[in-house]
Scaffold this motif. Structure first.
Motif, mmCIF file in Angstrom:
data_model
loop_
_atom_site.group_PDB
_atom_site.id
_atom_site.type_symbol
_atom_site.label_atom_id
_atom_site.label_comp_id
_atom_site.label_asym_id
_atom_site.label_seq_id
_atom_site.Cartn_x
_atom_site.Cartn_y
_atom_site.Cartn_z
ATOM 1 N N ARG A 29 -41.728 1.791 -33.001
ATOM 2 C CA ARG A 29 -40.490 1.142 -32.554
ATOM 3 C C ARG A 29 -39.330 2.099 -32.581
ATOM 4 N NH1 ARG A 29 -39.328 -3.537 -36.135
ATOM 5 N NH2 ARG A 29 -37.319 -3.208 -35.168
ATOM 6 N N LEU A 30 -38.372 1.776 -31.782
ATOM 7 C CA LEU A 30 -37.129 2.535 -31.736
ATOM 8 C C LEU A 30 -36.277 2.199 -32.955
ATOM 9 C CD1 LEU A 30 -36.407 4.272 -29.275
ATOM 10 C CD2 LEU A 30 -34.962 2.442 -28.488
ATOM 11 N N PRO A 31 -35.534 3.134 -33.485
ATOM 12 C CA PRO A 31 -34.619 2.836 -34.592
ATOM 13 C C PRO A 31 -33.367 2.130 -34.061
ATOM 14 C CG PRO A 31 -34.573 5.174 -34.078
ATOM 15 C CD PRO A 31 -35.618 4.560 -33.199
ATOM 16 N N PHE A 32 -33.477 0.838 -33.804
ATOM 17 C CA PHE A 32 -32.394 0.086 -33.172
ATOM 18 C C PHE A 32 -31.126 0.037 -34.006
ATOM 19 C CE2 PHE A 32 -35.923 -1.739 -30.692
ATOM 20 C CZ PHE A 32 -35.426 -1.477 -29.434
ATOM 21 N N THR A 83 -35.214 10.877 -34.199
ATOM 22 C CA THR A 83 -35.757 11.273 -32.895
ATOM 23 C C THR A 83 -36.823 12.349 -33.072
ATOM 24 O OG1 THR A 83 -33.673 10.700 -31.815
ATOM 25 C CG2 THR A 83 -35.153 12.142 -30.599
ATOM 26 N N VAL A 84 -36.559 13.316 -33.927
ATOM 27 C CA VAL A 84 -37.552 14.362 -34.207
ATOM 28 C C VAL A 84 -38.792 13.757 -34.866
ATOM 29 C CG1 VAL A 84 -38.008 16.420 -35.605
ATOM 30 C CG2 VAL A 84 -35.908 16.257 -34.276
ATOM 31 N N GLU A 85 -38.595 12.828 -35.798
ATOM 32 C CA GLU A 85 -39.735 12.188 -36.453
ATOM 33 C C GLU A 85 -40.601 11.421 -35.461
ATOM 34 O OE1 GLU A 85 -37.818 9.915 -39.532
ATOM 35 O OE2 GLU A 85 -38.237 11.461 -41.040
ATOM 36 N N LEU A 86 -39.968 10.760 -34.497
ATOM 37 C CA LEU A 86 -40.740 10.065 -33.466
ATOM 38 C C LEU A 86 -41.608 11.058 -32.697
ATOM 39 C CD1 LEU A 86 -38.052 7.561 -32.126
ATOM 40 C CD2 LEU A 86 -40.156 6.965 -33.339
ATOM 41 N N ALA A 87 -41.029 12.192 -32.338
ATOM 42 C CA ALA A 87 -41.781 13.213 -31.611
ATOM 43 C C ALA A 87 -42.895 13.802 -32.473
ATOM 44 C CB ALA A 87 -40.839 14.314 -31.130
ATOM 45 N N ARG A 91 -45.007 9.900 -31.032
ATOM 46 C CA ARG A 91 -44.374 8.807 -30.282
ATOM 47 C C ARG A 91 -43.311 9.388 -29.352
ATOM 48 N NH1 ARG A 91 -42.855 5.132 -35.207
ATOM 49 N NH2 ARG A 91 -42.730 7.169 -36.181
ATOM 50 N N TRP A 92 -43.792 10.204 -28.429
ATOM 51 C CA TRP A 92 -42.903 10.925 -27.512
ATOM 52 C C TRP A 92 -42.063 10.005 -26.652
ATOM 53 C CZ3 TRP A 92 -41.726 15.872 -27.846
ATOM 54 C CH2 TRP A 92 -42.559 16.688 -28.608
ATOM 55 N N ARG A 93 -42.686 8.965 -26.123
ATOM 56 C CA ARG A 93 -41.919 8.049 -25.262
ATOM 57 C C ARG A 93 -40.786 7.389 -26.029
ATOM 58 N NH1 ARG A 93 -46.014 4.363 -22.053
ATOM 59 N NH2 ARG A 93 -47.391 4.926 -23.735
ATOM 60 N N ALA A 94 -41.056 6.941 -27.247
ATOM 61 C CA ALA A 94 -40.010 6.318 -28.060
ATOM 62 C C ALA A 94 -38.928 7.345 -28.388
ATOM 63 C CB ALA A 94 -40.596 5.731 -29.337
ATOM 64 N N GLY A 95 -39.313 8.581 -28.658
ATOM 65 C CA GLY A 95 -38.345 9.632 -28.948
ATOM 66 C C GLY A 95 -37.444 9.932 -27.762
#
Length: 118
Positions: A29-32, A83-87, A91-95
């Motif tokens: 999930r995105l960090p909303f 954002t870096v953690e997502l990548a 989770r590239w798309r979420a990043g």
């Protein structure tokens, strides 16, 4: 002035904490919470700039709102790390979505707030 910036920044940091707790990041999930506070801070910044340009707020109030409130509320470093953690976790798309949504919405509402408050 220093106490005003300190109080505003502290209160805004508590708001950021509460929003982040209310909207935690889940798997994929995105960090909303971070997105919301960054967009809100951009809107506040745009409105304050517009009001300051037409002398509707004093330089002291401008400083307290931009440095204190926006500084305590917004979370550029947190946004960058998440954002870096997502990548890093694949989770590239979420990043990429987090990167583009925050930048686009931040600039959009900052500009809108500026134009509306002028």
């Amino acid at each position: 002035m220093v106490l005003g910036v300190l109080a505003a920044g502290g209160a805004a940091a508590v708001v950021r904490f509460l929003v982040s707790r209310a909207l935690p990041v889940g798997p994929g999930r995105l960090p909303f919470g971070v997105l919301i506070v960054n967009v809100a801070g951009s809107l506040i910044g745009g409105v304050v700039l517009g009001l300051a340009e037409r002398a509707a707020v004093s330089d002291d109030v401008r400083l307290i709102l931009l440095t204190g409130v926006c500084g305590g509320l917004t979370t550029f470093s947190t946004w960058s790390v998440e954002t870096v953690e997502l990548a890093l976790t694949g989770r590239w798309r979420a990043g990429i979505l987090n990167l583009t949504a925050t930048l686009f919405l931040g600039f959009l509402v900052c500009g809108a707030g500026y134009v509306l408050s002028r």
